[in-house]
Write an enzyme that holds these catalytic residues in place. Structure first.
Site, PDB file in Angstrom:
ATOM      1  N   ASP A 121       5.406   9.494   8.670  1.00  6.91           N
ATOM      2  CA  ASP A 121       4.393   9.773   9.701  1.00  6.91           C
ATOM      3  C   ASP A 121       4.549   8.821  10.886  1.00  6.91           C
ATOM      4  OD1 ASP A 121       3.340  11.705   8.021  1.00  6.91           O
ATOM      5  OD2 ASP A 121       1.927  10.304   7.101  1.00  6.91           O
TER       6      ASP A 121
ATOM      7  N   GLY B  14      -0.333   0.736   2.947  1.00  8.57           N
ATOM      8  CA  GLY B  14      -1.094   1.808   3.586  1.00  8.57           C
ATOM      9  C   GLY B  14      -0.247   2.588   4.568  1.00  8.57           C
TER      10      GLY B  14
HETATM   11  O1  RIB Z   1       2.287  10.929   4.483  1.00 12.69           O
HETATM   12  C1  RIB Z   1       1.374  10.095   3.827  1.00 12.69           C
HETATM   13  C2  RIB Z   1       0.042  10.763   3.747  1.00 12.69           C
HETATM   14  O2  RIB Z   1       0.138  11.908   2.935  1.00 12.69           O
HETATM   15  C3  RIB Z   1      -1.052   9.925   3.127  1.00 12.69           C
HETATM   16  O3  RIB Z   1      -1.740   9.145   4.059  1.00 12.69           O
HETATM   17  C4  RIB Z   1      -1.919  10.960   2.417  1.00 12.69           C
HETATM   18  O4  RIB Z   1      -3.206  11.059   2.962  1.00 12.69           O
HETATM   19  C5  RIB Z   1      -1.168  12.274   2.544  1.00 12.69           C
HETATM   20  O5  RIB Z   1      -1.661  13.045   3.545  1.00 12.69           O
END
Ligand code: RIB
Length: 277
Positions: free
Chosen positions: A235, A270
Site C-alpha cells: 500500500d 502497522g
Molecule cells: O494491505 C494491508 C491491509 O490489508 C491492512 O491494513 C488490512 O486492513 C487489509 O486491508
C-alpha cells in the site's frame, strides 16, 4: 500538479504477533499484545500518498461508531479531504484481523463492515477529476463500484491506477484502461489466468524490485533483522507511486519513490506511519 483521489477501504487493524502462523484447524498462542491500528488498503494508500506530498481526497464508508469517527479525524489531521467518506448508519467500520510472524510476514482476514456499502452514489468526488489527476483503487470495496469509478475517471481524462488486491478478476475494460494495474507476484499469476490483458502491468517482487511492462527496476532490500512488519508495504508503494505520477514524474522516478516508501513500511509496525487509532 494533479491530485490523488483514493477509492477504497478503511479498516481498524487488530494486530498481534505469532511465532508462526497456524495451519488450517490449528490454534496457536499470540506472543504479543493485541493492538488496534489504522489500516485498510484504501486508507493506507491515501495516507502514503499524502505523506508523499500529494493533495489527497478519500472516497469510502465508515460505520457510525467510535472507530469511524476516530478514523475520519485521523485522515483530516493528515490533510486528507474526507468529504467523500460516508457514515453508514447501523453498520460497523471495517476490521482486519492481522497476525504477524517472527519474519514480519502477515496473514489477514478482513471483515468488510461499512466498506461493503460503498456504492456508485458515493462517486460524486470523481466529477472533479481532471487530466493530470490520479484515481487510485484497490479491491476491498465492491468490484462493480471500482469498475464504475475507473470508467468515470478515464472519461474525465484522469489516470487510473488499479491495485488488484486482494485479487479478483478485473472486468476486461478496466484492466485495459488502468495505467498501471499493480499486482504482486502471486496476484500476477491469477491475473494471467483470468484472460484479462492489462494495457500496463506493474508486478512487485517485495524487496527484489518490480517490473513495469517488462522493464525491471531495482528493489530496496531490507535486511532480515530490520523487517518488523510487511503489512501495508504494498500500500505504501501504491500510494507513493500515485503521488509521484500525479506530480508528473515518469516511470523510473515514480517507481524509485514507491520502492523507498515500501522499504520504509516494512521497518515499522502497522500499515501506516504512526498507525495508532
Ligand atoms: O494491505 C494491508 C491491509 O490489508 C491492512 O491494513 C488490512 O486492513 C487489509 O486491508
Amino acid at each position: 500538479m494533479g491530485r490523488v483521489v483514493v477509492l477504497g477501504s478503511l479498516n481498524v487493524d487488530l494486530v498481534t504477533e505469532v511465532d508462526r502462523h497456524p495451519r488450517p484447524g490449528e490454534t496457536v498462542l499470540a506472543v504479543g499484545p493485541l493492538v488496534r491500528l489504522a489500516g485498510g488498503k484504501g486508507g493506507n494508500q491515501a495516507v502514503a500518498a499524502a505523506e508523499a506530498g500529494a493533495g489527497v481526497a478519500m472516497v469510502a464508508c465508515v460505520g457510525d461508531d467510535a472507530d469511524g469517527r476516530r478514523y475520519l479525524a485521523r485522515l483530516r489531521a493528515r490533510g486528507i479531504d474526507t468529504a467523500g467518506v460516508r457514515v453508514v448508519a447501523g453498520e460497523s467500520t471495517g476490521q482486519a484481523w492481522v497476525a504477524v510472524d517472527g519474519e514480519g510476514e502477515n496473514a489477514i482476514v478482513v471483515v468488510p463492515g461499512a466498506n461493503a456499502h460503498v456504492t456508485a452514489g458515493d462517486l460524486g468526488p470523481l466529477d472533479g477529476l481532471r487530466p493530470g489527476d490520479v484515481l487510485l483503487v484497490q479491491l476491498e470495496v465492491p468490484l462493480r463500484v471500482v469498475a464504475e469509478a475507473a470508467r468515470r475517471a478515464q472519461s474525465r481524462g484522469a489516470r487510473v491506477v488499479v491495485n488488484a488486491a486482494p485479487y479478483a478478476a478485473l472486468p476486461h475494460d478496466v484492466a485495459a484502461l488502468a495505467d498501471p494495474v499493480v499486482v504482486n507476484e502471486h496476484e500476477a499469476l491469477a491475473l494471467a489466468d483470468s484472460g484479462s490483458v492489462p494495457r500496463s502491468l506493474l508486478v512487485t517482487f517485495g524487496g527484489e524490485g518490480c517490473s513495469w511492462d517488462g522493464v525491471e527496476f531495482p528493489g530496496a532490500p531490507v535486511e532480515a533483522p530490520h523487517v518488523v512488519d510487511t503489512t501495508g508495504a504494498g500500500d505504501a508503494f501504491c500510494g507513493a507511486l500515485a503521488a509521484a505520477l500525479a506530480e508528473g514524474h515518469g516511470r523510473a522516478e515514480a517507481v524509485r519513490r514507491a520502492t523507498e516508501a515500501g522499504a520504509a513500511a516494512v521497518r515499522r509496525q502497522g500499515a501506516q506511519a504512526d498507525p495508532s487509532l
